[in-house]
Structures are given as C-alpha cells and as structure tokens.
Design an enzyme around this catalytic site. Structure first.
Site, mmCIF file in Angstrom:
data_model
loop_
_atom_site.group_PDB
_atom_site.id
_atom_site.type_symbol
_atom_site.label_atom_id
_atom_site.label_comp_id
_atom_site.label_asym_id
_atom_site.label_seq_id
_atom_site.Cartn_x
_atom_site.Cartn_y
_atom_site.Cartn_z
ATOM 1 C CB CYS A 20 -8.141 34.878 34.213
ATOM 2 S SG CYS A 20 -7.181 35.657 32.903
ATOM 3 C CB CYS A 23 -4.779 39.078 35.014
ATOM 4 S SG CYS A 23 -6.155 39.135 33.870
ATOM 5 C CB CYS A 89 9.012 79.356 57.564
ATOM 6 S SG CYS A 89 10.011 78.025 58.284
ATOM 7 C CB CYS A 92 7.281 74.369 58.590
ATOM 8 S SG CYS A 92 7.988 75.374 59.897
ATOM 9 C CG ASP A 513 11.677 25.478 74.808
ATOM 10 O OD1 ASP A 513 12.775 25.056 75.211
ATOM 11 O OD2 ASP A 513 11.042 26.391 75.361
ATOM 12 C CG ASP A 712 8.106 29.840 75.539
ATOM 13 O OD1 ASP A 712 9.148 29.137 75.488
ATOM 14 O OD2 ASP A 712 7.645 30.305 76.591
ATOM 15 C CG ASP A 716 12.749 28.369 72.368
ATOM 16 O OD1 ASP A 716 13.676 27.577 72.608
ATOM 17 O OD2 ASP A 716 11.776 28.541 73.121
#
Length: 846
Positions: A20, A23, A89, A92, A513, A712, A716
């Site tokens: 709810c 919570c 090793c 690594c 634009d 775009d 812009d």
C-alpha cells in the site's frame, strides 16, 4: 525544467512485500537516510525504488538494501554463474572480480580460478548478462557460453509475478473452501430460521462453533499467515502498514470468537457472540482483492513485454568464415551478421554488402519498407522483407535503439509525478491515524453503545481497521502512469520521465524549430547566382568542396547539387565551422567562406550586391547563403527545405486545441516569416544562435505561460533543456533526444498534439483515481465507525468492509486500464499505429 544537467548516479532496486501507499512512504524515508543517497522515489506498481546517489560519494548499494530490509521489506537478489576463459593467476581473479563488481546492479562477485567460474549476486533484473559479459571482456577475458547467466530483468520480474500469482491462487482457493461453509451456515442460520432450528437439532451449537473454530483457524494461520509475516514485524517497529491493519482486524474478530467459544464466562453477559465468519471472510476477500490487483498490475506492464517481443532471439553471425546461428546476447560490436528474407534485424549496424527492403514501421511509422544497401544503417527489431544482406554490428545489448526505447518506457513507468506528493503526505500518517480512529471507535461504542456494547465496539472497530487500508491510494498514480506511457509508446510517443507527463497538459505555447521539425530536414539547392568575374561551375565546385566537411543538411544539399552536375571536388584544408554563422576553409589555394550574411559581415564583406536576390528568395521561403572567395563576394546560393506533408495539419490541430504556435530558427528572418505565413504560425523568432533559442524560450514564457519546445538538432539541445517540456523528433540527433523529456519516434509533428492529449487524459485519469481513493476512505471510515447508527440504524459489517476495500483497489486499477483504449485525436499520414509496439503484433514474413 532548466538547462543544467544532473550528473548524479541513479540505480533501481526491486522491492518485494509492498502492499500500500504507506509502504511506499516508509521505504522512501528509510532509503533517503542511507549513506550517499540524494533522493529516493518508490513506485508501488513497478515494485521498485529509483535511488539517486551523490556523484561525489561511493554508490553504497548494500546500505540501500540494508535500509529497505530495516523498513521490513525484501530486495530480490539473484545468484548466477558465468564461465570465464583466459585467467591464469590470482591477479586475474582480482581483476575480473573488480570488473564485475563495477557493473550497476551487481552486489557481489566471487571468482574461482580452479573452476574458472564467477559466482555473481545481483539485484533481480538489474544487471543483464550482456553487461556482465562486456565488463569481463573489458578486463581482458572472455565469458564462456553455455553457462547460466543473469536473467534479464523483464523475465525475472515476470517469473516473480507468476510465482506470486500462483501462491495467491492457492491461498485464495484454500481460504474460499474453508470460509464458504462458515459463511453459509452462520449467515444462513440468521436469515433462515428453519435452517437455524435444523442445525441446532442435528449438530448443536457448540459442535458447530467448534467446526467453525477449526476452519477459521486454518484460514487465519494458513492463507492468512502472509499478513502476519509482514504486519507483525511492522507493528513491532511502530511502523504499521496495510498488513498490520488486516492482522489487527481479523485477529480481533477471531480471538474474540475463540474466547466466546471456549471461555464465554469471561465476557459480559449476553456478549459471547462468535465472529469466525467475519475473520475468515476478511482474509478471503482481501486475498481476492490482492489476486485481482496482481492480475491488473501484470497487464499494466504489457507495453514493456511487447517491446521485448520485438527483439530477435538469435542472429546469423560470421564465425570462422561461415555464418552460424548464435544467441542474441552472444553478438558483439564489430560482428558481421547475415540477414535473410523475413528475418528480424538482430542489432543496430551498417550494411556491408547486398540490398533489401526493410520494414521500419516500429521506429518511423512509415508503412513503406525502406531500401537498404551498402553504407545504410539498419536498426535492431526491424523486419527484413525481400532481399538478403550482411552488415557489421555497431550497437548491441543496451546500446541498441530498441533497448533505449525500452529503457525510456521503463524509466517513465517508474517515475513519480509531482501530483503524487499529496498522496505521500497523507499516507505518511494515514495508517497510524486509522488505528487511532479504530481505538476511539471501540472506546466510544464501549462507553455509549447499546448492549452488548463489547460486541458492537469490536465489530465497528474491526470494520474501521479493514475498510481504511490505503491500497487504492498507493495504486492511483503509478498504474495510470504505467498504462498511459505504455499507450503513448504504442502511438510512437515516448515520455522519458513522469514530470513531462504531468506538465505537458498545461502547455500554452508550442515553440518549433524549423529545419527537420517543420520541414523535411533534407533541403535541396534551388538557385546559384554568381558575382561578376566568377564562373558558376568554379564557385559551385569550391563551395561544395568546403561543404563536404560539414554535417549540416544545407551543406549536403549543395554537395549533392555539385555531384549531380559531375563537378570535381578538390581537397579541403584549414576547415573551420562557426556555429550559427558559417564555415571557412582553403580549397585549391583559395580562401573560401560560406554562410549567412552575418558571417560575411564578420569578415568585412558587403553582401548588398545581392540584396534584391535575397529578398526574392526569402519571399519564396528559400534560405539564402553567401559565398566569398579570397575575400571577395562570389555568389548567393538559395536552398529550400520542403515542408513536411503533415505540418499544416499539425499546426491547425494545435490551434484547435487552443495553443499558440511559435517558430524559433537560426534561419533568415525573411524566409522564416514566409514559412510562418504559409503555415499560420503565431510568433516568429528568427536569426538566433543556439543560446538565442534559450533566450527566446524565456521570452515566450513571460506572463506565466508554459512552453513546450520541439526540435531535432544538436543546436536545439539547450532549448529543449530550457523549455518546460522538451519534445525531440525521434529521427533527430542523439544529443537532442537525450536533452528532451518527450520523444516522437515518427518524426511527425502530429505526435505533439497526440502527446498533449494523452497527457491530459492520463492526468485526468490519475485525478479520478485519487478522488475515488480519498473519497472512499473519507466517506466510509465514518460509516464503518457507526455514525449512521443513531440516525438509521446502519452499521457496516467487517465482511462488507473487506469487500469494499478490495473493490476500491480493483476500481482504481480498472479505471487506469481505460487508458489502453485512448484514441489519438489525429492519425498521422504515415500510419502512426505502426510505430514501436504495433509492430509487435504485425510481424509477418513476406
């Protein structure tokens, strides 16, 4: 929205056990106190917390998890194993462990050199296998295939959801089977005197009550145990939640009945009544409500499921000189992939050989397949039609366009709107207030109620506890957001955050634009007039050579015109681009300058010789450019960018919605005014640089007007960030899309009106939900407390309270689901039903 960019680190944490709105509030408060946390936003519908960390501090996922667990909830964690090749090793091992541990969502990584395997603990669905594999490769090693990897987030959450549904169905079935006999016999005996006499004569009251006790106890501590597991610890922490209310209400009814059956002497005379049917029905009805909620919540995420369905499952990748089928997660950037007729394109890339037509309706909305040949870009999830081609993968995994779209939708669905702040404030004190109200109800009825006062007090207090569960409040906003943003994705509109979904509805001015937004963004050269002493071919050749170095659409038009005339283009040196002005370069020993009149003015070159030609071109909505060679004015060049076919309709629809439309462009004022006159645009701001667009947005906002900006291009991005809502054309640049709040995948302006209409519909839906949730609690809590009893003798039984509580949540969810039927006010010429999601339902091989 402001122009600053937030560098803070965000990470999502799945949460199990929330039921709810209280919570949600509790988790947010707990997480906000964790080390390094700047902000936390919890969404009940997605069952996740979006946590923002201070970039200057270390990301402390363990601290956040501890905070969530401390609040009484769980963070689902997955354990997986990955095979690793190339380790030799201990160094690594350490390197690989550090690399995997750095992947967002990974909690712990342990690598075994002997078995060459890594055991990884991750947040459920937060660290996909592809990200872990990429980290291993970056460290210099190779993940081994065939090992169980981390499950994809969507799959893991679906599994968790399916598992919860299965448990709910089982618990509800058990509860219903045990509750039905109690309810029928107890309530039937009250309603039908003959049944009451028959039960008393054949079974007897005490044996019957003993049978009720057994069945009600099985319900209480069988299917009802889920409420105790969450509710009792919450009570112990003095942080009660919905489960606590259910526990208190049902246990009070059950415990009182147990005393009435086994020790009636301890109760006042005449009050030894049993309420086993109430305790059992409460749990059964609330389980039914939970099941219906889970079903509806599963449907709200259908958009993500359908998006995931667009992805290919495998790819034909070149391995050892031949093409073999491999799993999609095995594809790496740089792989050569073969696509056959009818195949889905697996990942993003560039065509190497062959040609075909590809259906890109999921991205562009354009129903006509697009031709793809050498050098063309292809997008993962699109569908190949007739031919075959090979291409090189450039973006895989989370970097593909489809993955970015999915991420945008997920982010928007997980957002918390400003309107939710009211809900958070109320739910912070709501449950404790309900418990106080229930206690007062009990005391008032005990002191002033008719006999048996204890029974009346108990029944009404339990009814208050049960009916006040704030489930509907917590679901009111997030479910509408999930369904609304999912429907938006179906229409090719991607909301990148929830704030945009709310603020877009208040837009009063839409600023646009010009290039690539109002127009096609693919201009063509229409005129070239040279000054005395210059030859046309010479000027066009030199100017086109310079423009080969520019990415501007106008430059492409000039280059295309030169190539169409078969002119040779020399090498370019000393190239310099001045944003908003023009370009300079050296070609064949000549100093060339190309740009707007202000560019040549900066160089001290007078363009008055072409004033008449510029005026004529401007009146025809053509953009005039000037070229200078070795410091002398050489030519005026006209370029025209055709207006998109749907632009006039889009402007008209925006006006019909009562909006003002403005155009902000760096283009020549005369050209801009000509286009505005043709389209009926209300305001024009022309000849502005990128920072001038920001100033223009601020001016348009004067008077308290909310401004949405549509663009775009890279230039812009600042304006998109400055506007109240930034809307990017999805066919534009990545920078513009990243700076925007809303993305129109089709590149069609009609999407703006659709986005605004959907914003209004979604917010209206949220307000309906909130009104219902608040009004429901505000009106029925007093009824449950018994305020109508002195007037009409009306009381609300705990059973009816439980049913009403469950129905309130189902109503809110059902109302949110109505957004799935939202109809766009306008349909785009290119069939906007196709983008993104509709493609999932129409994937057919030719």
């Amino acid at each position: 929205m402001n122009a600053s960019f937030n560098p803070a680190i965000r990470q999502s944490f799945p949460i199990a056990g929330m039921t709810c709105a209280s919570c949600v509030r509790r988790v947010e408060l707990a997480v906000a106190k964790a080390p390094g946390v700047v902000a936390a936003s919890v969404n009940l519908a997605t069952e996740a917390a979006e946590v923002t960390f201070d970039p200057a501090a270390k990301v402390d996922a363990a601290g956040v998890i501890a905070a969530i667990k401390g609040a009484g909830y769980e963070v689902p964690v997955e354990t997986s194993e990955v095979g690793i090749e190339g380790m030799t090793c201990a160094s690594c091992v350490r390197r690989v462990e550090l690399a995997i541990a750095a992947v967002p969502g990974v909690l712990k990584a342990s690598v075994n050199l002997a078995t060459e395997r890594a055991t990884i603990e991750t947040l459920a669905g937060a660290a996909p296998r592809a990200a872990i594999d990429a980290a291993i490769r970056k460290a210099g090693y190779e993940p081994r295939r065939g090992d169980a990897g981390a499950t994809a987030g969507t799959d893991s959450r679906k599994e968790a959801h399916d598992r919860e549904m299965s448990h709910l169905r089982r618990d509800l079935a058990i509860a219903a089977v045990l509750t039905l006999p109690i309810f029928v016999l107890e309530m039937g005996s009250h309603a039908i005197p003959a049944l009451h006499r028959w039960l008393a004569m054949t079974i007897g009251q005490q044996p019957l009550y003993l049978a009720f006790f057994v069945m009600a106890t099985l319900v209480q501590f069988g299917p009802g145990l889920r409420f105790y597991r969450k509710g009792v610890p919450a009570l112990a922490r003095l942080a009660p939640d919905m489960n606590s209310l259910v526990v208190l209400g049902s246990t009070a009814a059950w415990a009182y009945s147990v005393v009435a059956v086994f020790a009636p002497g301890v109760l006042p005379s005449g009050t030894a009544n049993v309420y086993f049917e109430a305790s059992a029905v409460i749990i059964t009805l609330i389980l039914l409500g939970r099941l219906l909620e889970a079903k509806a919540k599963g449907r709200t995420s259908e958009a993500i499921k359908r998006l995931m369905g667009l992805q290919a499952k495998s790819a034909r990748v070149e391995r050892g000189g031949e093409f073999v089928d491999v799993a999609l997660e095995d594809v790496a950037a740089g792989d050569v992939i073969q696509v056959r007729p009818g195949d889905k394109v697996p990942v993003d890339g560039v065509v190497l050989s062959g040609s075909s037509f590809v259906d890109e309706a999921m991205i562009s909305g354009e129903p006509i397949p697009v031709v793809k040949s050498e050098g063309a870009e292809v997008i993962g999830g699109t569908i190949n039609k007739t031919g075959s081609f090979t291409y090189r993968a450039t973006k895989v995994g989370a970097d593909t366009l489809l993955a970015q779209i999915i991420r945008m939708v997920e982010t928007a669905q997980g957002s918390k709107l400003p309107i939710q702040a009211l809900v958070d404030k109320v739910t912070a004190w709501f449950v404790p207030a309900v418990m106080v109200a229930a206690a007062l109800t009990f005391l008032v009825w005990l002191a002033l109620g008719p006999e048996p006062a204890v029974a009346f007090a108990l029944v009404n207090a339990v009814a208050v506890l049960i009916i006040a569960c704030p489930c509907a409040m917590g679901l009111a906003t997030p479910t509408s957001i999930m369904v609304g943003t999912g429907r938006a994705a179906e229409l090719g509109v991607l909301f990148r955050n929830g704030e945009a979904l709310q603020s877009l509805k208040s837009t009063q001015v839409v600023a646009l634009d010009k290039t690539g937004t109002l127009t096609a963004g693919k201009p063509v050269m229409t005129d070239l007039e040279v000054a005395e002493g210059f030859g046309r071919d010479q000027v066009l050749s030199l100017v086109a050579a310079v423009e080969t170095r520019s990415e501007h659409p106008v430059a492409a038009a000039i280059v295309a015109a030169a190539k169409a005339e078969g002119l040779a283009l020399d090498e370019v040196g000393g190239f310099e681009a001045i944003p908003g002005f023009g370009v300079n370069a050296v070609v064949g020993g000549h100093r060339i300058a190309v740009g707007a009149d202000r560019h040549l003015a900066r160089l001290g070159i007078d363009v008055q010789a072409f004033a008449e030609a510029a005026a004529r071109m401007g009146e025809m909505a053509k953009t005039p450019l000037y070229a200078a060679i070795d410091g002398r004015l050489a030519a005026i060049i006209a370029v025209s960018d055709p207006i998109k076919p749907t632009t006039p309709q889009a402007i008209r629809v925006l006006h019909e919605m009562g909006l003002k439309v403005a155009m902000i462009t760096g283009d020549n004022r005369r050209t801009a005014q000509a286009i505005a006159a043709r389209l009926g645009i209300d305001e024009v701001v022309a000849e502005v640089l990128p920072d001038g667009k920001v100033a223009a947005i601020k001016r348009l906002r004067e008077g308290g007007r909310a401004v949405a900006f549509v663009g775009d291009g890279i230039n812009d991005a600042p304006a998109l960030a400055e506007a109240d809502v930034g809307i990017a054309i999805g066919t534009g640049t990545d920078v513009a899309i990243e700076s925007a709040d809303v993305v129109l995948m089709s590149g069609d302006l009609l999407g703006v009106s659709n986005a605004i209409a959907l914003s209004k519909a979604t917010i209206a839906n949220i307000r309906q939900n909130l009104f219902w949730a608040f009004a429901y609690n505000a009106s029925l809590i007093p009824v449950a407390a018994g305020v109508l009893y002195p007037i009409s003798g009306t009381l609300l039984s705990p059973m009816l309270a439980a049913g009403a509580m469950a129905l309130s949540s189902v109503f809110v969810l059902g109302n949110a689901m109505r957004l799935k039927r939202f109809k766009a006010p306008v349909r785009e010429v290119a069939s906007m039903t196709a983008p993104v999601l509709a493609a999932a339902g129409s994937e057919t091989t030719p």
